[in-house]
Write an enzyme that holds these catalytic residues in place. Structure first.
Site, PDB file in Angstrom:
ATOM      1  N   CYS A 221       0.825  -1.207   0.000  1.00  0.00           N
ATOM      2  CA  CYS A 221       0.000   0.000   0.000  1.00  0.00           C
ATOM      3  C   CYS A 221       0.864   1.263   0.000  1.00  0.00           C
ATOM      4  O   CYS A 221       1.468   1.576  -1.022  1.00  0.00           O
ATOM      5  CB  CYS A 221      -1.004  -0.023   1.156  1.00  0.00           C
ATOM      6  SG  CYS A 221      -2.349   1.185   0.955  1.00  0.00           S
TER       7      CYS A 221
ATOM      8  N   HIS B 284      -3.866  -4.713   0.257  1.00  0.00           N
ATOM      9  CA  HIS B 284      -3.374  -5.221   1.539  1.00  0.00           C
ATOM     10  C   HIS B 284      -3.490  -6.749   1.577  1.00  0.00           C
ATOM     11  O   HIS B 284      -4.461  -7.298   2.103  1.00  0.00           O
ATOM     12  CB  HIS B 284      -4.178  -4.622   2.697  1.00  0.00           C
ATOM     13  CG  HIS B 284      -3.755  -3.234   3.076  1.00  0.00           C
ATOM     14  ND1 HIS B 284      -2.804  -2.972   4.031  1.00  0.00           N
ATOM     15  CD2 HIS B 284      -4.152  -2.023   2.601  1.00  0.00           C
ATOM     16  CE1 HIS B 284      -2.637  -1.664   4.150  1.00  0.00           C
ATOM     17  NE2 HIS B 284      -3.437  -1.069   3.286  1.00  0.00           N
TER      18      HIS B 284
ATOM     19  N   GLU C 166      -1.990  -8.806   3.439  1.00  0.00           N
ATOM     20  CA  GLU C 166      -1.917  -9.348   4.808  1.00  0.00           C
ATOM     21  C   GLU C 166      -3.290  -9.543   5.420  1.00  0.00           C
ATOM     22  O   GLU C 166      -3.462 -10.337   6.357  1.00  0.00           O
ATOM     23  CB  GLU C 166      -1.052  -8.454   5.704  1.00  0.00           C
ATOM     24  CG  GLU C 166      -1.666  -7.124   6.122  1.00  0.00           C
ATOM     25  CD  GLU C 166      -1.501  -6.014   5.107  1.00  0.00           C
ATOM     26  OE1 GLU C 166      -1.632  -4.829   5.494  1.00  0.00           O
ATOM     27  OE2 GLU C 166      -1.229  -6.313   3.922  1.00  0.00           O
TER      28      GLU C 166
END
Length: 272
Positions: A122, A236, A238
């Protein structure tokens, strides 16, 4: 398969910063440096050992810390300050976090000099682009005609869009078994979250675009060379952990971290 501790590459995570604020009760307004929990979990799950890289304001400390790790991961967070790419903020609230920028730009310089792989998430892809001479759109909605909604505070992780990867890119290879065939141009399509209002404008030196959103907004950059390895993604991964909260119907994010850990491990062995 569980990765043994001894086999895990040490991956330095740049710290997000909450700056001094005398009105804040937590730690009575002192500056805080931290990682978002799911980022650390994603690095571990991918086979790496996450290490917090703190801003100690000393170049020697930064050099020693990165030298002792096998890779650098640039986390998400605050806007990149426009002054870093030669512009002034179009609005006061887009002024960014110059203190964090200076730390991360220095970290990128050190990592590149030492031949350490870099992964940007990001904000991370944005600051990587700026470090290599690129620029950003300060606000997609304001500056990119006919753009999608890329960030919505009220819906936050709920909003999503497709991302088209270049098949011959590193990301294309990483997601080869997870994406689906796109249009006739040979792109590989992922379904990701979207939580950003800034994005890459002018692409930095040596970087190549490896993914775009349907509106043309750049979603990933990379440079893969013997002397330089850096990849950045705008979404993102994660948070795409397969849970209902992360959107179980979306493309899983783990390939980014597992393949990055593999690159860090292989390049560490090569340097040895």
């Amino acid at each position: 398969m569980t990765v043994r501790h001894a086999d895990r590459p040490r991956i330095a995570l740049t710290a997000a910063i909450i700056h001094e604020d005398p009105e804040r009760a937590l730690f009575k307004g002192k500056a805080l440096q931290f990682s978002e929990q799911k980022m650390a979990h994603a690095v571990w799950r991918g086979g790496g050992l996450p290490i917090q890289l703190l801003d100690l304001r000393e170049k020697e400390a930064l050099e020693q810390a990165i030298a002792g790790c096998d890779g650098l991961l640039l986390q998400g967070g605050a806007d990149v300050a426009p002054v870093c790419y030669g512009e002034q903020p179009l609005r006061p609230e887009w002024g960014g976090d110059l203190i964090r920028d200076q730390h991360e730009l220095a970290a990128i310089e050190v990592a590149l000099a030492l031949g350490k792989p870099i992964l940007g998430i990001c904000r991370g892809v944005q600051v990587l682009n700026v470090a290599l001479g690129g620029s950003l759109y300060q606000d997609i909605e304001t500056q990119v005609a006919d753009s999608l909604v890329h960030r919505d505070w009220d819906r936050y992780e709920i909003i999503e869009h497709e991302v088209a990867l270049e098949r011959e890119s590193w990301l294309g290879e990483a997601f080869r078994d997870h994406g689906r065939a796109g249009s006739s141009d040979g792109a590989l399509t992922l379904l990701t979250n979207t939580i950003h209002h800034q994005s890459v404008n002018r692409v930095g030196i040596s970087l190549a675009v490896s993914a775009r959103a349907p509106d043309g907004v750049i979603e990933a950059l990379e440079v893969i060379r013997a002397d330089r390895w850096a990849v950045g993604v705008q979404w993102h991964p994660e948070w795409l952990d397969g849970s209902d909260e992360g959107g179980a119907h979306r493309t899983p994010g783990n390939p980014v971290f597992s393949r990055f850990a593999q690159v860090c491990r292989e390049r560490a062995v090569g340097r040895t």
